[in-house]
Design an enzyme around this catalytic site. Sequence first.
Site, PDB file in Angstrom:
ATOM      1  N   LEU A 153      -8.151 -59.491  14.714  1.00  0.00           N
ATOM      2  CA  LEU A 153      -8.730 -58.443  15.544  1.00  0.00           C
ATOM      3  C   LEU A 153      -9.153 -57.311  14.618  1.00  0.00           C
ATOM      4  O   LEU A 153      -8.492 -57.060  13.605  1.00  0.00           O
ATOM      5  CB  LEU A 153      -7.706 -57.900  16.552  1.00  0.00           C
ATOM      6  CG  LEU A 153      -7.239 -58.834  17.679  1.00  0.00           C
ATOM      7  CD1 LEU A 153      -6.157 -58.144  18.504  1.00  0.00           C
ATOM      8  CD2 LEU A 153      -8.398 -59.259  18.570  1.00  0.00           C
ATOM      9  N   ASP A 154     -10.236 -56.620  14.971  1.00  0.00           N
ATOM     10  CA  ASP A 154     -10.646 -55.457  14.191  1.00  0.00           C
ATOM     11  C   ASP A 154      -9.516 -54.432  14.164  1.00  0.00           C
ATOM     12  O   ASP A 154      -8.690 -54.368  15.083  1.00  0.00           O
ATOM     13  CB  ASP A 154     -11.895 -54.812  14.801  1.00  0.00           C
ATOM     14  CG  ASP A 154     -13.121 -55.695  14.690  1.00  0.00           C
ATOM     15  OD1 ASP A 154     -13.139 -56.593  13.829  1.00  0.00           O
ATOM     16  OD2 ASP A 154     -14.066 -55.485  15.483  1.00  0.00           O
ATOM     17  N   ARG A 155      -9.514 -53.629  13.136  1.00  0.00           N
ATOM     18  CA  ARG A 155      -8.433 -52.658  12.958  1.00  0.00           C
ATOM     19  C   ARG A 155      -8.247 -51.757  14.169  1.00  0.00           C
ATOM     20  O   ARG A 155      -7.117 -51.469  14.587  1.00  0.00           O
ATOM     21  CB  ARG A 155      -8.706 -51.810  11.712  1.00  0.00           C
ATOM     22  CG  ARG A 155      -7.586 -50.834  11.376  1.00  0.00           C
ATOM     23  CD  ARG A 155      -7.855 -50.139  10.054  1.00  0.00           C
ATOM     24  NE  ARG A 155      -6.743 -49.268   9.671  1.00  0.00           N
ATOM     25  CZ  ARG A 155      -6.675 -48.604   8.540  1.00  0.00           C
ATOM     26  NH1 ARG A 155      -7.666 -48.704   7.652  1.00  0.00           N
ATOM     27  NH2 ARG A 155      -5.628 -47.838   8.274  1.00  0.00           N
ATOM     28  N   ARG A 257     -18.762 -55.987  20.069  1.00  0.00           N
ATOM     29  CA  ARG A 257     -19.286 -54.664  19.758  1.00  0.00           C
ATOM     30  C   ARG A 257     -20.805 -54.696  19.569  1.00  0.00           C
ATOM     31  O   ARG A 257     -21.523 -53.816  20.064  1.00  0.00           O
ATOM     32  CB  ARG A 257     -18.600 -54.116  18.509  1.00  0.00           C
ATOM     33  CG  ARG A 257     -17.095 -53.941  18.685  1.00  0.00           C
ATOM     34  CD  ARG A 257     -16.370 -53.800  17.352  1.00  0.00           C
ATOM     35  NE  ARG A 257     -16.761 -52.594  16.634  1.00  0.00           N
ATOM     36  CZ  ARG A 257     -16.333 -52.302  15.418  1.00  0.00           C
ATOM     37  NH1 ARG A 257     -15.521 -53.137  14.772  1.00  0.00           N
ATOM     38  NH2 ARG A 257     -16.731 -51.191  14.823  1.00  0.00           N
TER      39      ARG A 257
END
Length: 332
Positions: A153-155, A257
């Site tokens: 997962l993105d930060r 996104r």
Amino acid sequence: MAPEDMAQTQQSQQQLKVQYQTACEDDAGQRLDNYLARVLKGVPRSMIYRILRRGEVRVNKGRVSPSYKLQVGDEIRIPPVKVSTGPVTIPSSNLHLVQDLKQRILFENELLLVVDKPAGLAAHGGSGIEFGLIEALRALYPQERFLELAHRLDRETSGALIVSKRRSALRNLHEQFRNRVVKKRYLTLVPGKWDRKLNLINAPLIRNELRSGERMVEVNFKEGAPSSTGFDIVDSFGEEATLMAAIPHTGRTHQIRVHCAYVKHPVGGDDKYGDKTFNALLKSLGLHRMFLHAARISFVDPATGRVQKVEAPLPAELAQILEVMRERHRQD
């Protein structure tokens, strides 16, 4: 960070000569890029893909793609790599953040666990990041000889993340991801009123690397990889914002996104692809992170062969913003 909260640090690898490694049984079935990320700990993914693109990595003396799946006996040539990103810290098991992860374990058995990753914590350390989720879990589970991320997962994205405890389980999960057996559902708040007819976005994505090393992803119908995301409206706040459920059918970097930004409804709080005006509004209302949460994941449990569905509750800071938005909408 206080010394008493730290264990030993592992220096980033500085490999100054060509290495030749032979894939063993535990490596069989693993993607080459993931293998290199594991072997070259602390090396940024951008650098790994760079040496792959240049053909500096060879398997059995030939060039292969990053997605090549290793076979037992494969000889892997790894070029000299020098990293100057600083040490990756192995946190103390007594550190508050590590202890907090105990309360964030959503599901666990002998082969894997699912953790509710907090926003702001990277999936793994490296590239100037002291430590990430996987290093924290290794500190929390010192008895486990093998702990690896099954995906990422993105930060700034929170929510359900699968971590494997066995190589066999990791191979099984990777196969499920490839065959789209794993189903994920995200929640995101976007600006504007979403068109109910827009329930699927098919827009191929390509990843570009800037001179700074930052990764940017964009829609590219000529060269991009096929990418598809389903969308459902969960709640609407008039013309101001919409709470959406995003269901990725493919697993590209930054997919949700970029797809949201492509249709002019970028993810709230997204500093890279987002809308500055909407982000400023959310910040003024008390949101200081990206509004993207992995709310649910389902997969076939390698331990039982049955479908396992795991849900991650909406973080308090996101739930609070929704309450503020509902109140604003009632007043209009």
